[in-house]
Design a protein around this motif. Structure first.
Motif: not given
Length: 126
Positions: A76-103
């Motif tokens: 359970x701990x390992x799964x939540x840790x993996x989920x946290x890491x995946x969410x952070x990676x997704x957040x970083x991927x999407x952050x690249x597009x923040x300026x486009x969305x704001x525009x």
């Protein structure tokens, strides 16, 4: 007086209801407004995605403590840790597009010329 342990469960239910409501509204908004909402939701520091990532990370710390005590399986701990890491990676991927969305969010609701359609196949780097 309600039981204090029930408040977080009710809060989670209310947040879920509001997220569903936001998704319903988002599907009906004009493009600039929808882009502004999406940019706000995806903001890694002050948006919903960042808050959910923080919530899952907090759950992971809880699960680690409970796994060390034998109250939860380590998986359970390992799964939540993996989920946290995946969410952070997704957040970083999407952050690249923040300026486009704001525009797009700053454009007037009625554009004189509609934007040209774009191909939906994009090569992604990792």
């Amino acid at each position: 007086m309600s039981h204090p342990a029930l408040y977080p469960v009710k809060l989670a239910d209310e947040i879920t209801r509001q997220l569903d409501q936001l998704a319903d509204h988002l599907s009906q908004l004009p493009t600039p407004q929808a882009a502004r909402v999406i940019a706000r939701v995806l903001d890694p520091d002050a948006g919903i995605l960042g808050s959910i990532t923080h919530l899952v990370a907090t759950g992971s710390m809880f699960a680690k403590d409970q796994a060390e005590r034998g109250a939860l399986p380590a998986e359970v701990w390992l799964a939540l840790g993996r989920a946290t890491n995946e969410l952070r990676d997704i957040s970083l991927d999407l952050d690249e597009h923040k300026a486009t969305l704001q525009h797009v969010g700053s454009l007037p609701t009625t554009a004189a010329k509609p934007p040209a359609p774009a191909p939906l196949v994009v090569w992604r780097r990792r």
